[in-house]
Enzyme design. Structure first.
Site, PDB file in Angstrom:
ATOM      1  N   HIS A  35     -10.517   6.820   1.759  1.00 30.11           N
ATOM      2  CA  HIS A  35      -9.192   6.591   1.052  1.00 30.11           C
ATOM      3  C   HIS A  35      -9.163   5.532   0.005  1.00 30.11           C
ATOM      4  O   HIS A  35      -9.922   4.818   0.131  1.00 30.11           O
ATOM      5  CB  HIS A  35      -7.968   6.461   2.360  1.00 30.11           C
ATOM      6  CG  HIS A  35      -8.396   5.098   2.978  1.00 30.11           C
ATOM      7  ND1 HIS A  35      -9.449   4.785   3.983  1.00 30.11           N
ATOM      8  CD2 HIS A  35      -7.797   3.922   2.677  1.00 30.11           C
ATOM      9  CE1 HIS A  35      -9.300   3.622   4.339  1.00 30.11           C
ATOM     10  NE2 HIS A  35      -8.226   3.032   3.695  1.00 30.11           N
ATOM     11  N   CYS A  62      -1.678  -2.877   7.965  1.00 35.68           N
ATOM     12  CA  CYS A  62      -1.739  -3.601   6.765  1.00 35.68           C
ATOM     13  C   CYS A  62      -0.471  -4.395   6.547  1.00 35.68           C
ATOM     14  O   CYS A  62      -0.200  -5.373   6.204  1.00 35.68           O
ATOM     15  CB  CYS A  62      -2.080  -2.873   5.355  1.00 35.68           C
ATOM     16  SG  CYS A  62      -3.746  -2.108   5.332  1.00 35.68           S
ATOM     17  N   ASP A  91       0.804  -0.944  -0.119  1.00 38.53           N
ATOM     18  CA  ASP A  91      -0.114  -0.025   0.198  1.00 38.53           C
ATOM     19  C   ASP A  91       0.913   1.187  -0.122  1.00 38.53           C
ATOM     20  O   ASP A  91       0.488   2.236   0.721  1.00 38.53           O
ATOM     21  CB  ASP A  91      -1.100   0.198   1.138  1.00 38.53           C
ATOM     22  CG  ASP A  91      -1.928  -1.272   1.150  1.00 38.53           C
ATOM     23  OD1 ASP A  91      -1.957  -1.744   0.198  1.00 38.53           O
ATOM     24  OD2 ASP A  91      -2.671  -1.320   2.140  1.00 38.53           O
ATOM     25  N   LYS A 132      -6.570  -4.934  -3.162  1.00 35.47           N
ATOM     26  CA  LYS A 132      -7.384  -5.649  -1.933  1.00 35.47           C
ATOM     27  C   LYS A 132      -8.131  -4.445  -1.422  1.00 35.47           C
ATOM     28  O   LYS A 132      -8.514  -3.201  -1.641  1.00 35.47           O
ATOM     29  CB  LYS A 132      -6.387  -5.756  -0.854  1.00 35.47           C
ATOM     30  CG  LYS A 132      -5.711  -4.806  -0.260  1.00 35.47           C
ATOM     31  CD  LYS A 132      -4.439  -5.483   0.647  1.00 35.47           C
ATOM     32  CE  LYS A 132      -3.912  -4.074   1.568  1.00 35.47           C
ATOM     33  NZ  LYS A 132      -4.442  -3.430   2.525  1.00 35.47           N
TER      34      LYS A 132
END
Length: 227
Positions: free
Chosen positions: A95, A168, A12, A120
């Site tokens: 987001h 994450c 990410d 994801k």
């Protein structure tokens, strides 16, 4: 080395998680990209970046829950396939909306060296910090197929970097270890939403069997000498 087949997972590293304009910017989140690019140049079997890729109605957005505030409020998410299984989850600002500028990988990342970009968090009904699957198990709601990708490549070792360390990245490392890979989280290559929570997160990660390592440690040095 025939018995060492490493993979890199860049979690990410997207505009919405980075200063100066990200809606969920992690302090100093952009600063890790130089070291991550250095890792990308190492001889990995496969290099994968993940992206949060949320629909507008995603359950993790505070705006989708009346009277709730991002960062402050926690909700109980019910497994949509089994109402007896629940998971408490923090709410966030909007987001990484699918197709938005905030969902793009930051341009400083050497994306041309990636083999795959895995999206994801696409199911609006569940939170999904891990790039492997959602937190539910009875049954699981969404599986990205990442385990199969890594096993098809005969990966033995997984190196995890990116954002954010306490969400994450943590879950990526824990689930990689759970799936049987030797797992290393490179500490200089991540930043936390809440730095004060990082020591406890580190204990949780290491309890899972994953290892927190340094760029100048032997686990990373081994990459440079791998054939």
């Amino acid at each position: 080395m025939a018995n060492f087949r490493p993979a890199l997972i860049v979690v990410d590293l997207q505009e919405d998680f980075c200063p100066p304009n990200g809606s969920l910017a992690v302090t100093n989140g952009r600063d890790i990209v130089t070291l991550i690019n250095k890792l990308l140049a190492s001889p990995f079997v496969v290099r994968i970046a993940t992206k949060d890729w949320h629909p507008q109605d995603h359950i993790s957005f505070a705006i989708n829950h009346q009277g709730k505030k991002p960062f402050e409020d926690i909700i109980t998410i019910v497994n949509p396939l089994n109402e007896s299984e629940t998971n408490d989850s923090r709410l966030w600002p909007v987001h990484c909306i699918q197709g938005s500028p905030g969902a793009e990988l930051i341009p400083e990342l050497h994306a041309s060296q990636l083999d795959l970009v895995l999206e994801k968090g696409t199911d609006p009904r569940v939170e999904m910090y891990s790039p492997f699957y959602d937190p539910f198990t009875s049954p699981r709601v969404y599986d990205s197929g990442l385990t199969k990708i890594l096993k098809d490549k005969q990966v033995t070792d997984v190196y995890v970097v990116g954002l954010a360390a306490d969400y994450c990245v943590k879950n990526a490392a824990i689930d990689a270890a759970k799936e049987g890979f030797k797992t290393y989280l490179v500490e200089e290559c991540t930043r936390a939403v809440d730095p004060s929570a990082w020591p406890e997160c580190k204990r949780e990660i290491e309890t899972s069997g994953a290892k927190i390592v340094s760029m100048d440690g032997p686990e990373v040095s081994r990459l440079m000498t791998a054939q």
